[in-house]
Design an enzyme around this catalytic site. Structure first.
Site, short mmCIF file in Angstrom:
data_model
loop_
_atom_site.label_atom_id
_atom_site.label_comp_id
_atom_site.label_asym_id
_atom_site.label_seq_id
_atom_site.Cartn_x
_atom_site.Cartn_y
_atom_site.Cartn_z
N ARG B 298 -4.27 49.82 43.94
CA ARG B 298 -4.59 51.21 43.63
C ARG B 298 -4.79 52.03 44.90
NH1 ARG B 298 -8.13 50.69 37.95
NH2 ARG B 298 -6.22 50.43 36.74
N TYR B 430 1.82 54.71 37.82
CA TYR B 430 1.68 53.25 37.85
C TYR B 430 0.37 52.77 38.49
CZ TYR B 430 4.46 53.12 42.39
OH TYR B 430 4.95 53.25 43.65
N GLU B 431 0.09 51.50 38.32
CA GLU B 431 -1.22 50.92 38.70
C GLU B 431 -2.36 51.62 38.00
OE1 GLU B 431 -1.33 48.17 40.17
OE2 GLU B 431 0.78 48.19 40.74
N GLY B 432 -2.16 52.01 36.76
CA GLY B 432 -3.18 52.76 36.03
C GLY B 432 -2.93 54.24 36.24
#
Lengths: 577, 577
Positions: B298, B430-432
Site C-alpha cells: 500500500r 488496486y491494493e484496496g
C-alpha cells in the site's frame, strides 16, 4: 449499460431554475410552451437512447481513420448522423427562415446534453455545425446565408471551426493563414490548421470550414483576422461563382491526431492550398464573428461535460446496484456501502448543479435574444465561462468517480467507464482552455465593475432569504456563501495588479460555480415543497450539495486571495530545481 | 521529455522530515548513513534516468500480449528488468541473509518513487516481488525461505499476489479457490484468480504466485483463508518434493485484461488446476500474511502515484518553459502566465507534500522494525492508508493538471501526458481502493481511541509552535488546521453509528493528508532557514501549499461532519429517478 435520458430533471430545472415559461412568454419564443418542450425532449430522448447510445462504444473501438486522404468513420456513425439531421436537431435553435425550428437555446441545451451523454464523439459534429450556423446567421451576407444555411441546418452539409495553427493556440492572434482576394469576389485561402474537429467525414454531402485568416493588408494580432467559409466541395449555386460546381476545393486532410479519447471523432490537420473561400462579416472582423460562434460553443462544450457526467453517473449507479460485495445490508450490493453512496449521491448532486448552471446560461441567452435587454446579455456573458469550465470539470471529476465506483472493473476498457474519462478530457481544453475561461471571467466579464456578478449575487441572496423559513439548513449556508463570494468579488475588483486577478481566476470561477450550483439546488427544493405529495428527494439532493460540495467555495476564495506574488516567488528555475 | 530524479528533494526530506539520521542511529540500520544514502540514490537515479525512462512510452504503445499461453512483454522490458535486478534494487530492503541490502524502507521508498516515475508499468513487477519477499520473510518456514527468497531477492524469480476472484474483490473473504493437502506436504491448489498483475512475463526465470485459498476444513470468511506459494515452474530443489524439477506447474494464464493504462504490465486471469503449492504461515492464517504483504504494498502504491506525479510535473514544466504563446513577459513562454504558474507551483507543492507523507510512513516502518516500539508501529499503521490514498489522488490530479498545462497537445497521445493519467488511474483502485483505505483509517486505525492520531497532531502542533516566530504566516495556519483536525477526530470518535464514520471517512483522510502535507512543508521551510545562504525557495513552496492547498482541509472536515443520514435519505431508486 443503457442510457436513460434524465427527462424529469431537465423538465424540472427548465420549469423552476431556467424559467422556460418566462422565455415562452416572449414573442420570439412563444412556441416554446411546456407541452412543446415536453414533446421535443421526449422525441430527442428516444433518438439518444435508441439510436445514438448504441454507437458509444463503437466510436471508441472502431476509430475514425484516414484512408487515401478521406476520413472513414466508425460503423453506424453515418446512420446516427442522418437520424440527428432528419429529426431536425441540428437546427433546433436555428432561424426558421432557413429551415430551423427557432426554439430557445434552453431547449437546444437540453437536447445537446442528451446527445452528449449518448455518444459524445458523434454529437461533436452537429455541435460544430450549430456554431457555424450561429456565426453565419449573425455575420454572413444574405447571399451567403441563402445558399449555405439551409444545407447546414438540414444536415446535408456539416460545419467546422478552423482557428488553431501550430504557433497559434490560445493566442489566436498569432495565426498566419492568409486569404488573397480574387476578382470574382471570392478569396484564395492558404495555410495549415490543426486540431480541426470533424474536419472531414464520410456521411455529410459537404463539409464547410469556417477559417480564420489574414487579408494582405491586415494589421498584426487579432485585429487583422478575417473569417472565411471554405467548403470542401464547391457547391456551384449560380450566384456563387468561384470554381466549377461540384468540384473539389483545394482543401485536404493531411493527417488525423491520435488522441487519448473521442476516437470516433476525427481531429484533422487541414491544408488549404489557395482554396476558394467566401468572406463572412467584415474584413478584419473575424474575431467578432468567431466569438459569436465560440460563445455558444463554449456553453455547448460545458454541456458536453455534463452529458458525459450524467452518462457516467448512470452507469456507475447501475453497476453499484448490481455488484454484490461484502456484508452490505439491504440489497447486498455495494450501493449500500456508505462510501459508495457518498460517491453516487455526490455525482448526482454535482451533475444536477452543473446542469442548472448551463440551463441558466442558456436561458439568459434566450432572454437576450428575445428582449435585447443588455442586462440579459451581461448575464449570459458572465455565465458562459462558468458553464464551460465548471461543466467540463464536473465531467472529468464525475467520470473519474464513476471509474472508482466500478473498482477494478473501472480500469478495464470493456466496461466503458474509462472511456468517459478519456472522451471528456478534451472538453476542459478545447473552445478555450478552462484557464482561458477563468481569465475571461475575471477580465472581460468583471470589466463592468462587477455589475453582472453583483446582480446575480443579489438574486441568489434574495432567493435564500425567501427560502430561509422553509429550508433553514439549506438557505443559511447559501446566503452566507454568496456573501463571502460578494466580498471575494470586491477583493478581486480592488486588485490593481491584473496578475493578482489572474492568479486567483480559476479559484474564483470555482467558487462562483459552487454558489450557483447550491442556489439552483435550493430553488429545486423550494419548488418541490410547493408540489402536492412531494417526496423530498430534491431537498435531500440539495442537502448533499450544500453539506458536502458547497463548503469548497470557502477554500477556493482563500486560495483566490493568495495573489500572484507567492506564485512568482518561485522562478521556473526554482520549480525545476 | 527526459526524467531527472529529484535527488535534492528526496535527500532534503530524508534529512529533515523522515529523519533518516535517527533511523541510521539504530543498530538495525546503522549502515544507512547519509553518505550511503546519497550513493544509493545517485546510483538508482542513473538507472531510472538512463535505462528505465526510455521504456516508458514503449510500454504504452507496445502492450504486453498473450501468445500461445505465454506473455510477451514490450521490447526492452527484459533488459530493464535485468538492470533493476542486477543493481540489487529488488532486494534493497530485504534481509541480507537472503541476499538483500537490508536498507531502510525509507530508502527503498525513494528508489521506488524514482522507478515509478521512469516506467510505472515495469516498476510494478519488482514492487510485487518486494511484497512477496516481505510476506515470506515474516511468515514462511525456514525451509521455504531458504529456497525461495534468494531467487526472489536476486530477481531470478519474480513474484505476484493472487487475491481477487470475480466474486471476491474488496471482500476477500468471499474467495473460493481451494487447496487440498497432499501426502508429501505440498498442496493442490485449484481455482481462478483475476487482476493478477504481472501474472507472467518473458524475462524472469520463474514466476512465484502467492495465492489465497481455502483448506478443506476452512471456516467461512477471512478466518478460513490460507496462503500458498505456487511457482510457475517447479524448482526441484532436493528438499522441496512435489513434482518433477523444472517441470511446468499446473498454472496457466487464461487471458490478459484490456486496460485503460499500464499497457506494458500484463494483468492476467490465472487458472490453477491442482497446481502444486507450499503453505506460507499457519493454516487459516493467510490474511495475516497477506496483510504484511499488503501494508508495504500500500505504501508502495501510494509512492507509485507520487512517482507519476513527479514525472508528469517535470514534463509539464518542460513543456511550459518551451511553449511560446500569447504576450507572456520574460521568456515569452506560457510559464509566465499566472494561471499556468498556478498549476505548476501547485503541482510541485502537491508532489512534495505527498512525498513527505510517504517518507514519514516509511520512516515509521523502519523505526518499528528497528526498535519494536508499538508507538512506531501505530504510527506506521496510521500513516499507511493516508500515504496510499493521498499519494494516488495526487498522482491522478497532478497528471490531469499536466495534461491541462499542455493544452491541446495534452490530448494527443504522442506527448505522453495522457499516458500518465491512464497509467496512474489504477493506483487509486488496486491494493484496496482508496475508499477501503479511508474505511481502514477511521475503523482499525482509530480503534486505539485516536491515540496514534492525537500523538501525530501533538507533534504537528509542537512543531508549528516552534516555527511560529520564524514563519508566522506558515505556522499559524498549520497549527490552526491541526487543531480543527483534532476536533474533527474527536467528532469521529464520538459517533456511535459506524455508518456516520464511514460516510465521512474519505473526507477525514483527505483533511489529514492536507495537514500532514502542510506540516512537512513547514518543516522544510524551517530546515532551509537553518542553512547557510538559503534561497528561500522551500519557504516559497511551503507558502503555495499553505495558502492554496491547505484551506481544502476545512471543506473536508465540514463534509465529514455531514454524516450518513443525508446520503441514505436518497434511496438507490431516488438516485436513479
Amino acid at each position: 449499460m443503457s442510457y436513460r435520458a434524465p427527462l424529469h430533471d431537465l423538465a424540472f430545472l427548465m420549469a423552476h431554475v431556467a424559467d422556460l415559461p418566462k422565455i415562452a412568454a416572449t414573442d420570439r419564443f412563444a412556441e416554446a410552451t411546456p407541452d412543446t418542450a415536453q414533446a421535443i425532449l421526449s422525441e430527442a430522448a428516444r433518438l439518444c437512447e435508441d439510436v445514438l447510445a448504441p454507437l458509444q462504444r463503437r466510436g471508441d473501438t472502431d476509430p475514425a481513420r484516414l484512408e487515401n486522404g478521406r476520413v472513414r468513420c466508425p460503423e453506424g456513425f453515418g446512420e446516427g448522423y442522418r437520424a440527428i439531421a432528419e429529426g431536425g436537431w441540428i437546427g433546433i435553435a436555428a432561424d426558421p427562415d432557413h429551415g430551423g425550428m427557432g426554439l430557445p437555446m434552453t431547449l437546444a441545451t437540453a437536447v445537446n446534453e442528451m446527445m452528449s451523454s449518448a455518444c459524445l464523439a458523434l454529437q461533436l459534429n452537429p455541435l460544430m455545425t450549430q456554431g457555424q450556423i450561429e456565426a453565419l446567421e449573425h455575420h454572413a451576407s444574405d447571399e451567403l446565408k441563402s445558399w449555405a444555411l439551409p444545407k447546414l441546418v438540414s444536415g446535408e452539409w456539416s460545419g467546422t471551426m478552423n482557428l488553431t495553427e501550430p504557433q497559434a493556440g490560445s493566442d489566436v492572434g498569432a495565426l498566419t493563414t492568409r486569404a488573397e482576394p480574387r476578382e470574382d469576389g471570392t478569396y484564395a485561402v492558404t495555410g495549415q490548421k490543426i486540431y480541426i474537429t470533424w474536419g472531414d467525414n464520410d456521411f455529410s454531402g459537404n463539409v464547410c470550414h469556417l477559417v480564420l485568416a489574414r487579408l494582405p493588408d491586415a494589421p498584426a494580432g487579432t485585429r487583422g483576422i478575417s473569417l472565411f467559409l471554405v467548403p470542401k466541395i464547391l457547391p456551384g449555386e449560380p450566384e456563387m461563382g468561384g470554381g466549377t460546381p461540384g468540384a473539389a476545393n483545394a482543401v485536404q486532410v493531411l493527417s488525423l491526431e491520435e488522441k487519448t479519447g473521442l476516437h470516433g471523432s476525427p481531429t484533422c490537420v487541414m491544408d488549404y492550398a489557395g482554396a476558394t473561400g467566401w468572406l463572412v462579416g467584415e474584413p478584419h472582423g473575424g474575431m467578432a464573428a468567431m466569438f459569436t460562434m465560440m460563445n455558444n460553443a463554449r456553453l455547448g462544450v460545458g454541456v458536453q461535460g455534463i452529458g458525459v457526467a450524467e452518462a457516467a453517473f448512470q452507469q456507475a449507479l447501475a453497476y453499484a446496484r448490481d455488484r454484490k460485495q461484502g456484508r452490505a445490508s439491504g440489497t447486498g450490493t455495494i450501493v449500500e456501502h456508505a462510501d459508495v453512496r457518498r460517491m453516487l449521491a455526490g455525482m448526482r448532486a454535482e451533475v444536477q448543479g452543473a446542469r442548472a448552471i448551463a440551463l441558466m446560461c442558456a436561458a439568459a441567452i434566450d432572454m437576450k435574444t428575445a428582449t435585447g435587454d443588455p442586462a440579459w446579455a451581461a448575464r449570459a456573458a458572465f455565465l458562459t465561462p462558468i458553464a464551460k469550465a465548471h461543466g467540463t470539470e464536473v465531467g472529468m471529476s464525475v467520470a473519474q468517480e464513476g471509474v472508482q465506483v466500478h473498482g477494478g472493473m473501472g480500469y478495464i476498457e470493456e466496461t466503458g467507464a474509462a472511456q468517459f474519462v478519456r472522451d471528456v478530457r478534451v472538453t476542459a481544453i478545447y473552445e478555450g482552455t478552462n484557464g482561458i475561461q477563468a481569465m475571461d471571467l475575471v477580465g472581460r466579464k468583471l470589466a463592468d465593475g462587477g455589475e453582472a456578478a453583483f446582480r446575480l449575487l443579489d438574486e441568489i441572496q434574495q432567493a435564500a432569504e425567501s427560502a430561509r423559513a422553509g429550508h433553514p439548513a439549506l438557505a443559511g449556508p447559501v446566503w452566507h456563501a454568496a456573501e463571502e463570494l460578494r466580498e471575494g468579488t470586491e477583493w478581486l475588483l480592488a486588485q490593481e495588479d491584473v496578475t493578482d486577478r489572474l492568479a486567483g481566476a480559476m479559484a474564483y470561477l470555482r467558487a462562483f460555480a459552487r454558489v450557483l450550483g447550491a442556489h439552483a439546488h435550493l430553488a429545486c427544493a423550494v419548488a418541490e415543497a410547493g408540489e402536492a405529495g412531494a417526496s423530498g428527494t430534491r431537498a435531500a439532493l440539495a442537502a448533499v450539495y450544500v453539506d458536502r460540495l458547497l463548503p469548497q467555495h470557502a477554500a477556493c476564495l482563500t486560495e483566490m486571495r493568495a495573489g500572484a506574488a507567492g506564485l512568482f516567488a518561485l522562478s521556473p528555475d526554482d520549480l525545476a530545481a
